[in-house]
Design a protein around this motif. Structure first.
Motif, PDB file in Angstrom:
ATOM      1  N   LEU A 259      18.241 -69.038  10.842  1.00  0.00           N
ATOM      2  CA  LEU A 259      18.175 -70.250  11.651  1.00  0.00           C
ATOM      3  C   LEU A 259      16.734 -70.664  11.949  1.00  0.00           C
ATOM      4  O   LEU A 259      16.486 -71.750  12.458  1.00  0.00           O
ATOM      5  N   ASP A 260      15.805 -69.787  11.613  1.00  0.00           N
ATOM      6  CA  ASP A 260      14.392 -70.122  11.825  1.00  0.00           C
ATOM      7  C   ASP A 260      13.733 -70.634  10.553  1.00  0.00           C
ATOM      8  O   ASP A 260      12.511 -70.782  10.495  1.00  0.00           O
ATOM      9  N   ALA A 261      14.521 -70.890   9.509  1.00  0.00           N
ATOM     10  CA  ALA A 261      13.943 -71.342   8.231  1.00  0.00           C
ATOM     11  C   ALA A 261      14.522 -72.688   7.835  1.00  0.00           C
ATOM     12  O   ALA A 261      15.323 -72.788   6.899  1.00  0.00           O
ATOM     13  N   PRO A 262      14.136 -73.752   8.546  1.00  0.00           N
ATOM     14  CA  PRO A 262      14.706 -75.072   8.254  1.00  0.00           C
ATOM     15  C   PRO A 262      14.246 -75.617   6.905  1.00  0.00           C
ATOM     16  O   PRO A 262      13.115 -75.383   6.491  1.00  0.00           O
ATOM     17  N   ARG A 263      15.139 -76.370   6.270  1.00  0.00           N
ATOM     18  CA  ARG A 263      14.800 -77.113   5.061  1.00  0.00           C
ATOM     19  C   ARG A 263      15.086 -78.575   5.335  1.00  0.00           C
ATOM     20  O   ARG A 263      16.076 -78.910   5.985  1.00  0.00           O
ATOM     21  N   TRP A 264      14.242 -79.419   4.833  1.00  0.00           N
ATOM     22  CA  TRP A 264      14.365 -80.847   5.084  1.00  0.00           C
ATOM     23  C   TRP A 264      14.631 -81.624   3.801  1.00  0.00           C
ATOM     24  O   TRP A 264      14.045 -81.340   2.752  1.00  0.00           O
ATOM     25  N   PHE A 265      15.485 -82.628   3.936  1.00  0.00           N
ATOM     26  CA  PHE A 265      15.758 -83.564   2.847  1.00  0.00           C
ATOM     27  C   PHE A 265      15.663 -84.964   3.417  1.00  0.00           C
ATOM     28  O   PHE A 265      15.652 -85.152   4.635  1.00  0.00           O
ATOM     29  N   GLU A 266      15.642 -85.976   2.541  1.00  0.00           N
ATOM     30  CA  GLU A 266      15.584 -87.333   3.051  1.00  0.00           C
ATOM     31  C   GLU A 266      16.534 -88.243   2.287  1.00  0.00           C
ATOM     32  O   GLU A 266      16.611 -88.215   1.060  1.00  0.00           O
ATOM     33  N   LEU A 267      17.252 -89.058   3.045  1.00  0.00           N
ATOM     34  CA  LEU A 267      18.124 -90.084   2.488  1.00  0.00           C
ATOM     35  C   LEU A 267      17.608 -91.439   2.952  1.00  0.00           C
ATOM     36  O   LEU A 267      16.810 -91.507   3.902  1.00  0.00           O
ATOM     37  N   PRO A 268      18.068 -92.532   2.344  1.00  0.00           N
ATOM     38  CA  PRO A 268      17.619 -93.852   2.805  1.00  0.00           C
ATOM     39  C   PRO A 268      17.969 -94.058   4.274  1.00  0.00           C
ATOM     40  O   PRO A 268      19.021 -93.594   4.749  1.00  0.00           O
ATOM     41  N   ALA A 269      17.113 -94.781   4.975  1.00  0.00           N
ATOM     42  CA  ALA A 269      17.293 -94.984   6.414  1.00  0.00           C
ATOM     43  C   ALA A 269      18.678 -95.520   6.718  1.00  0.00           C
ATOM     44  O   ALA A 269      19.204 -96.393   6.024  1.00  0.00           O
ATOM     45  N   GLY A 270      19.267 -95.003   7.740  1.00  0.00           N
ATOM     46  CA  GLY A 270      20.579 -95.456   8.195  1.00  0.00           C
ATOM     47  C   GLY A 270      20.886 -94.743   9.490  1.00  0.00           C
ATOM     48  O   GLY A 270      20.233 -93.746   9.826  1.00  0.00           O
ATOM     49  N   PHE A 271      21.871 -95.259  10.208  1.00  0.00           N
ATOM     50  CA  PHE A 271      22.277 -94.628  11.451  1.00  0.00           C
ATOM     51  C   PHE A 271      23.631 -93.965  11.271  1.00  0.00           C
ATOM     52  O   PHE A 271      24.507 -94.497  10.584  1.00  0.00           O
ATOM     53  N   VAL A 272      23.785 -92.785  11.858  1.00  0.00           N
ATOM     54  CA  VAL A 272      25.029 -92.020  11.732  1.00  0.00           C
ATOM     55  C   VAL A 272      25.479 -91.556  13.102  1.00  0.00           C
ATOM     56  O   VAL A 272      24.680 -90.990  13.858  1.00  0.00           O
ATOM     57  N   PHE A 273      26.741 -91.799  13.416  1.00  0.00           N
ATOM     58  CA  PHE A 273      27.340 -91.129  14.561  1.00  0.00           C
ATOM     59  C   PHE A 273      28.072 -89.882  14.063  1.00  0.00           C
ATOM     60  O   PHE A 273      27.796 -88.786  14.505  1.00  0.00           O
ATOM     61  N   HIS A 274      29.011 -90.110  13.126  1.00  0.00           N
ATOM     62  CA  HIS A 274      29.960 -89.042  12.820  1.00  0.00           C
ATOM     63  C   HIS A 274      29.928 -88.547  11.391  1.00  0.00           C
ATOM     64  O   HIS A 274      29.730 -89.301  10.448  1.00  0.00           O
ATOM     65  N   VAL A 275      30.163 -87.239  11.298  1.00  0.00           N
ATOM     66  CA  VAL A 275      30.202 -86.554  10.011  1.00  0.00           C
ATOM     67  C   VAL A 275      31.630 -86.098   9.758  1.00  0.00           C
ATOM     68  O   VAL A 275      32.314 -85.653  10.681  1.00  0.00           O
ATOM     69  N   GLY A 276      32.089 -86.232   8.509  1.00  0.00           N
ATOM     70  CA  GLY A 276      33.423 -85.760   8.161  1.00  0.00           C
ATOM     71  C   GLY A 276      33.407 -84.246   8.006  1.00  0.00           C
ATOM     72  O   GLY A 276      33.849 -83.508   8.884  1.00  0.00           O
ATOM     73  N   ASN A 277      32.824 -83.789   6.885  1.00  0.00           N
ATOM     74  CA  ASN A 277      32.789 -82.355   6.609  1.00  0.00           C
ATOM     75  C   ASN A 277      31.727 -82.109   5.549  1.00  0.00           C
ATOM     76  O   ASN A 277      31.184 -83.059   4.960  1.00  0.00           O
ATOM     77  N   ALA A 278      31.401 -80.865   5.317  1.00  0.00           N
ATOM     78  CA  ALA A 278      30.452 -80.502   4.268  1.00  0.00           C
ATOM     79  C   ALA A 278      30.894 -79.181   3.651  1.00  0.00           C
ATOM     80  O   ALA A 278      31.599 -78.403   4.296  1.00  0.00           O
ATOM     81  N   TRP A 279      30.492 -78.950   2.403  1.00  0.00           N
ATOM     82  CA  TRP A 279      30.887 -77.680   1.759  1.00  0.00           C
ATOM     83  C   TRP A 279      29.886 -77.347   0.654  1.00  0.00           C
ATOM     84  O   TRP A 279      29.172 -78.205   0.153  1.00  0.00           O
ATOM     85  N   GLU A 280      29.837 -76.062   0.298  1.00  0.00           N
ATOM     86  CA  GLU A 280      28.934 -75.573  -0.744  1.00  0.00           C
ATOM     87  C   GLU A 280      29.581 -75.774  -2.109  1.00  0.00           C
ATOM     88  O   GLU A 280      30.754 -75.465  -2.282  1.00  0.00           O
ATOM     89  N   ASP A 281      28.795 -76.307  -3.045  1.00  0.00           N
ATOM     90  CA  ASP A 281      29.288 -76.479  -4.409  1.00  0.00           C
ATOM     91  C   ASP A 281      28.199 -75.951  -5.325  1.00  0.00           C
ATOM     92  O   ASP A 281      27.328 -76.694  -5.773  1.00  0.00           O
ATOM     93  N   GLY A 282      28.196 -74.638  -5.557  1.00  0.00           N
ATOM     94  CA  GLY A 282      27.117 -74.019  -6.330  1.00  0.00           C
ATOM     95  C   GLY A 282      25.839 -74.107  -5.522  1.00  0.00           C
ATOM     96  O   GLY A 282      25.786 -73.658  -4.375  1.00  0.00           O
ATOM     97  N   THR A 283      24.800 -74.727  -6.090  1.00  0.00           N
ATOM     98  CA  THR A 283      23.549 -74.888  -5.355  1.00  0.00           C
ATOM     99  C   THR A 283      23.484 -76.251  -4.686  1.00  0.00           C
ATOM    100  O   THR A 283      22.418 -76.697  -4.279  1.00  0.00           O
ATOM    101  N   MET A 284      24.622 -76.898  -4.591  1.00  0.00           N
ATOM    102  CA  MET A 284      24.682 -78.196  -3.916  1.00  0.00           C
ATOM    103  C   MET A 284      25.433 -78.067  -2.602  1.00  0.00           C
ATOM    104  O   MET A 284      26.298 -77.205  -2.453  1.00  0.00           O
TER     105      MET A 284
END
Lengths: 480, 133
Positions: A284-309
């Protein structure tokens, strides 16, 4: 229309039981009138065949009281938390509602007017805010976990409730050193009962991460600094990671120092893009950052691991206009069209350090999934739908989105019905979708249950409550 | 080294200007209240920098006193030691988890009130109020 005139006219219409003589698009203001006291039990009239295996309670939290002593709050997220309960047992449905007795609710009620600031409202002459819990309204969601029932906010503590009476028992303290720290309204519970949650402390530029076991014992917590901390409402877990979307609506201390409300102390900085923070669960002390095009988000559906994705889905607006401006207008009875949230699917390439997204042309919000699939590959997302209600805020349908192929199965209540969040409840052959809606023509609430695999067929059963309730936020289905 | 006569004269001079201060502790304390008196913004609320401390035990009324104060500007901070550990409990962010108060019920915005807002002149002020919250 001045605040007081709007309120007086609305109250008069509601008291008289009359429908305001306006087209359906204008009646939507009924959903934002609010109430001022607990609501005693009232039976619903049930039509159709309610599944015998689906016995339990739909418990929804939300902002119940929007004004007091002539002062109307500026934003739908300001008001005091009120739990609405629809109990389904043996062919009968009964509704009641109870306000959460937070210290703010108690102080404001005693004074007959708000005496503490709210999320988007600076109250003239308000008491000093010593800590976030001073203004805690416990109004956003509800959680049953580890034998406890908690009302959730996001800026401060969760609040313990008595599961039977809905009495308020006090703020939840997971450990003495963590008293008052923020606990978001969107914890994620994995199949083994492990609960992950986070909290944003904007003034401190910090994020807290919580891990609680299935018995309700705090097992781990961590605090990490977040540069240009943003307003983050929800997140996702996968088998190995925690995923946070940080919209470029960022805290600016100068605005807070100048006396702006909590909401208005945030500024839209699209040049930051939509930042994605990924934390390995075991680092939890090793954050990784990514960037997507600017947008606003309230809610997330779900997420899952797909190999290295990592694959995730969320509801995204191109900007934060609704959150920071549009919803204020809604509180004043005004609505203007502006791009609404749409389903968006993204991929985080952990190997290459890149992210990409695909925005669907489907207006949707309040995503819910099969809770057994939290953090695992899921196929369907249940969400509120905007089908034919362009002239007003909110939703008028419920839909199930298929991530494999993009099909949408949906039911349209009609433009005169303001649909609330609908949830997926496992059981039966394909599970059920359960949700509530405000019928503006009947001035009644509708509780509906659908076969989750056949929303277009309409409700299997529907119960009607002859009272108008404030539009709520997030709910849980409590079995039994 | 001063002679005994000069010492006596100095003591007499100090006593002649020394003042007493009463602090009214509002908010119905239910546990021991520890109070600390500070005389400058530089030392305000810093550990070990109080010029005087005082204790109000449960059942001993609602006021405590600081005596023999030289004229000047002062401020008081106090807290209710609900868990009995002799210190003000704070969470991970440094925010107090036990009730506390400052003189004149001065307020800070999401943080400790500044010395200036909490301070008062002695001997012009003989009593101040601090409300536990």
């Amino acid at each position: 229309m001045k605040r007081r005139d709007f309120h007086a006219a609305l109250l008069a219409a509601l008291a008289a039981g009359a429908t305001p003589a306006q087209p359906a698009a204008a009646d939507w203001r009924l959903g934002y009138a609010g109430v001022s006291a607990d609501l005693p039990p009232m039976p619903l009239a049930l039509r159709g065949r309610w599944p015998a295996a689906l016995q339990g309670t739909l418990l929804r939290n939300g902002t119940g009281r929007h004004e007091l002593g002539g002062l109307r709050y500026r934003h739908p997220f300001d008001g005091d938390g009120m739990l609405q309960r629809y109990r389904v047992a043996e062919g009968r449905v009964v509704h009641d509602a109870r306000f959460v007795r937070t210290p703010k609710f108690v102080a404001d009620s005693a004074a007959g007017r708000p005496v503490r600031d709210a999320f988007a409202t600076v109250v003239p002459g308000s008491e000093p805010v010593r800590s976030a819990d001073t203004m805690n309204t416990a109004n956003t969601s509800v959680l049953a976990h580890g034998g406890e029932l908690l009302a959730l906010w996001e800026g401060g503590s969760a609040t313990r409730l008595d599961p039977r009476t809905l009495d308020t028992l006090g703020f939840k303290t997971w450990a003495p050193a963590l008293a008052g720290l923020p606990f978001s309204a969107h914890p994620r519970v994995e199949a083994d009962g492990t609960l992950w949650n986070f909290g944003i402390a904007s003034r401190h530029g910090l994020m807290v991460v919580w891990r609680v076991d299935g018995a309700g014992t705090l097992r781990q917590h961590t605090v990490l600094p977040v540069p240009q901390v943003a307003m983050v409402h929800d997140f996702a877990v996968t088998e190995r990671h925690l995923v946070f979307l940080l919209p470029p609506l960022v805290w600016e201390q100068a605005r807070a120092d100048a006396g702006a409300s909590f909401l208005d102390s945030h500024a839209w900085r699209p040049q930051l893009g939509l930042r994605v923070l990924v934390l390995p669960k075991d680092r939890l002390d090793a954050p990784r950052w990514f960037e997507l095009p600017a947008g606003f988000v309230f809610h997330v559906g779900n997420a899952w691991e797909d190999g290295t994705m990592i694959r995730l889905d969320f509801m995204r607006t191109p900007d934060a206009w609704h959150a920071s401006e549009g919803l204020k207008q809604v509180m004043q009875g005004r609505w203007q069209p502006h791009a609404c949230a749409t389903m968006t699917v993204a991929t985080l390439d952990l190997a290459r350090g890149r992210a990409q997204q695909e925005v669907w042309p489907v207006e949707a919000e309040f995503p819910r999934i099969d809770p057994r699939l939290t953090g695992r590959r899921h196929r369907h997302v249940v969400a509120a739908a905007r089908i034919d209600c362009a002239g007003r805020p909110g939703y008028d349908g419920v839909q199930r989105l298929d991530l494999e192929g993009g099909a949408v199965d949906r039911f349209h209540y009609g433009a005169h019905v303001m649909a609330e969040e609908h949830l997926f409840v496992p059981g039966g052959e394909r599970g059920w979708v359960v949700g509530t809606a405000l019928d503006l023509r009947e001035q009644a609430m509708k509780l509906s249950v659908f076969d989750a695999g056949a929303l277009a067929d309409g409700p299997l059963a529907q119960a009607t409550l002859a009272r108008v309730l404030p539009l709520g936020l997030h709910a849980q289905w409590l079995a039994g | 080294m001063k002679t005994p006569a000069l010492l006596a004269a100095a003591c007499l001079a100090a006593t002649a200007h020394a003042a007493d201060l009463t602090v009214e502790v509002a908010g119905t304390p239910a546990a021991t209240v520890y109070a600390a008196l500070y005389d400058s913004a530089d030392t305000w609320m810093k550990d070990g920098r109080a010029v005087k401390t005082a204790v109000l035990a449960p059942g001993q009324g609602r006021t405590l006193a600081f005596t023999g104060l030289a004229p000047g500007r002062y401020a008081v901070t106090l807290y209710e030691d609900a868990d009995g550990d002799g210190k003000l409990g704070r969470n991970l962010f440094g925010i107090p988890t036990e009730r506390w108060a400052v003189s004149r019920d001065a307020s800070g915005r999401m943080g400790p009130p500044p010395f200036e807002a909490a301070s008062f002149e002695v001997p012009a002020t003989a009593q101040v109020k601090a409300t536990l919250q």
